[in-house]
Design an enzyme around this catalytic site. Structure first.
Site, PDB file in Angstrom:
ATOM      1  N   ASP A  88       1.804   3.894   3.136  1.00  0.00           N
ATOM      2  CA  ASP A  88       0.736   4.721   2.567  1.00  0.00           C
ATOM      3  C   ASP A  88       1.358   5.805   1.678  1.00  0.00           C
ATOM      4  OD1 ASP A  88      -1.892   5.269   2.045  1.00  0.00           O
ATOM      5  OD2 ASP A  88      -2.285   6.364   3.900  1.00  0.00           O
ATOM      6  N   GLU A 132     -11.127   3.159   7.151  1.00  0.00           N
ATOM      7  CA  GLU A 132      -9.980   4.002   7.513  1.00  0.00           C
ATOM      8  C   GLU A 132     -10.504   5.039   8.501  1.00  0.00           C
ATOM      9  OE1 GLU A 132      -8.137   6.162   4.267  1.00  0.00           O
ATOM     10  OE2 GLU A 132      -6.483   6.869   5.524  1.00  0.00           O
ATOM     11  N   HIS A 179       0.857  -1.199   0.000  1.00  0.00           N
ATOM     12  CA  HIS A 179       0.000   0.000   0.000  1.00  0.00           C
ATOM     13  C   HIS A 179       0.889   1.243   0.000  1.00  0.00           C
ATOM     14  CE1 HIS A 179      -4.082   1.779   1.249  1.00  0.00           C
ATOM     15  NE2 HIS A 179      -3.277   2.808   1.012  1.00  0.00           N
ATOM     16  N   ASP A 194       1.883   9.268  -5.850  1.00  0.00           N
ATOM     17  CA  ASP A 194       1.929  10.731  -5.675  1.00  0.00           C
ATOM     18  C   ASP A 194       2.367  11.129  -4.264  1.00  0.00           C
ATOM     19  OD1 ASP A 194      -0.474   9.724  -4.742  1.00  0.00           O
ATOM     20  OD2 ASP A 194      -1.754  11.216  -5.705  1.00  0.00           O
ATOM     21  N   GLY A 202     -10.303   7.816  -1.645  1.00  0.00           N
ATOM     22  CA  GLY A 202     -11.141   9.008  -1.491  1.00  0.00           C
ATOM     23  C   GLY A 202     -12.050   8.884  -0.294  1.00  0.00           C
ATOM     24  N   HIS A 244       1.174   4.892  -2.233  1.00  0.00           N
ATOM     25  CA  HIS A 244       0.672   5.778  -3.304  1.00  0.00           C
ATOM     26  C   HIS A 244       1.845   6.487  -3.970  1.00  0.00           C
ATOM     27  CE1 HIS A 244      -3.675   5.678  -2.141  1.00  0.00           C
ATOM     28  NE2 HIS A 244      -3.160   5.345  -0.983  1.00  0.00           N
ATOM     29  N   HIS A 267      -9.855   0.951  -0.084  1.00  0.00           N
ATOM     30  CA  HIS A 267      -9.702   1.767   1.120  1.00  0.00           C
ATOM     31  C   HIS A 267     -11.045   1.721   1.859  1.00  0.00           C
ATOM     32  CE1 HIS A 267      -6.241   3.588  -0.935  1.00  0.00           C
ATOM     33  NE2 HIS A 267      -5.912   4.164   0.200  1.00  0.00           N
TER      34      HIS A 267
HETATM   35 ZN   LIG Z   1      -3.964   4.788   0.921  1.00  0.00          ZN
END
Ligand SMILES: [Zn+2]
Length: 332
Positions: free
Chosen positions: A275, A198, A16, A20, A168, A18, A195
């Site tokens: 993350d 969370e 996991h 960006d 999101g 990301h 996701h």
């Molecule tokens: Zn994430």
């Protein structure tokens, strides 16, 4: 106690991460100069240590995303991420990103994915890291936009694209609203991780499993529900935990409440992740070191968490076998 040096030297798997949120800060500075953007703004690329909520945490992405709108920049970002993870002995990583967030200058989904693949392949000529991609859809996009995304993935037939995810706001746009797209993704042969749980509730995790997710991004909300923990254990659902991020977004209030040991004791499979390496100012080594000091994680448990990650990964059976051998041989 499991020390930083030992953790760093052992092979690790991350599922996991990301793209960006994990572009190294020096790379962001390089890209900002290249694009003529104010470098000072990058101070906001890292999120506050304690955010009011997930929304405040996500504000960092408003600074980063404008830098990732060309094929060249996406390839540089992917290359530099692989280089960074190789330095801490990550042997396999699944990198995720949302192509629809990289279209501010008119790039097509195919071009975006290809650019990331090119950056990874170039990095792999130098660094010994296996990598695959998870394509994230955004919960605030329409069914039509996300259906189009899946159909483009199908027509591309890029072997590195192995999984599909939704990211999101899960409170505004829950799992009851995404089933049209997740069905398409599963039918396209992609692994599904969502996701869920969370900052939302445990029920979101149940719905994600019902949609066909074999992995859950975070899922920490199930800590308050013995019933949902039982469902996760019975369905062998893998929780992708991201400790620093979970504390930062207030998904978990403090370390005393961090549920890793609770999940282990209840037979819920977990793995450990960053993350967003840059937004959360962390590495996978740092995440394990935090767990060693706050949750008394042992080396045997660290090994098991990595085995869980391999078993739950969307890699081919052959790659899984190689990774399992590597972990089995390297850990004491
Ligand atoms: Zn994430």
């Amino acid at each position: 106690m499991l020390d930083h040096k030992t953790i760093q030297s052992l092979p690790k798997v991350e599922l996991h991460c990301h793209l960006d949120g994990s572009v190294p800060l020096d790379t962001l500075k390089k890209l900002a100069r290249k694009e003529g953007l104010d470098e000072e703004l990058l101070a906001r690329a890292t999120a506050p240590k304690k955010c009011a909520d997930l929304r405040e945490y996500l504000e960092s992405f408003d600074i980063i995303l404008p830098l990732l709108q060309s094929e060249e920049n996406l390839a540089i970002a992917a290359y530099d991420l692989i280089e960074q993870v190789s330095k801490e002995n990550v042997c396999y990583i699944e990198i995720r990103f949302a192509p629809l967030l990289h279209q501010q200058q008119g790039l097509q989904v195919e071009q975006i994915i290809q650019a990331v693949v090119d950056g990874i392949k170039k990095a792999q000529q130098t660094f010994d890291v296996r990598a695959n991609l998870i394509i994230s859809a955004m919960r605030h996009h329409t069914d039509q936009q996300n259906a189009d995304l899946v159909s483009r993935l199908k027509s591309m037939i890029e072997p590195a694209v192995v999984g599909f995810d939704f990211a999101g706001d899960e409170q505004q746009n829950g799992n009851d609203k995404i089933s049209a797209t997740t069905t398409l993704a599963l039918n396209a042969g992609l692994g599904l991780t969502l996701h869920s749980g969370e900052c939302g509730c445990a029920q979101n995790v149940v719905e994600a499993i019902q949609l066909g997710a074999t992995r859950i991004g975070h899922g920490v909300a199930i800590r308050n529900s013995p019933e949902v923990m039982k469902i996760c254990a019975e369905t062998k659902t893998l929780l992708e935990l991201c400790p620093t991020s979970n504390l930062q977004t207030n998904a978990i209030p403090d370390w005393d409440a961090y549920p890793l040991r609770l999940f282990i004791d209840n037979g819920v499979a977990c793995c450990i992740n960053t993350d967003n390496r840059t937004v959360s100012e962390t590495t996978l080594t740092h995440e394990y070191a935090l767990l060693a000091s706050h949750c008394q994680l042992t080396v045997a448990e660290m090994k098991q968490l990595n085995i869980n990650a391999i078993n739950g990964s969307f890699a081919s059976d052959l790659v899984k076998k190689e990774l399992l051998e590597k972990v089995t041989l390297s850990y004491p």
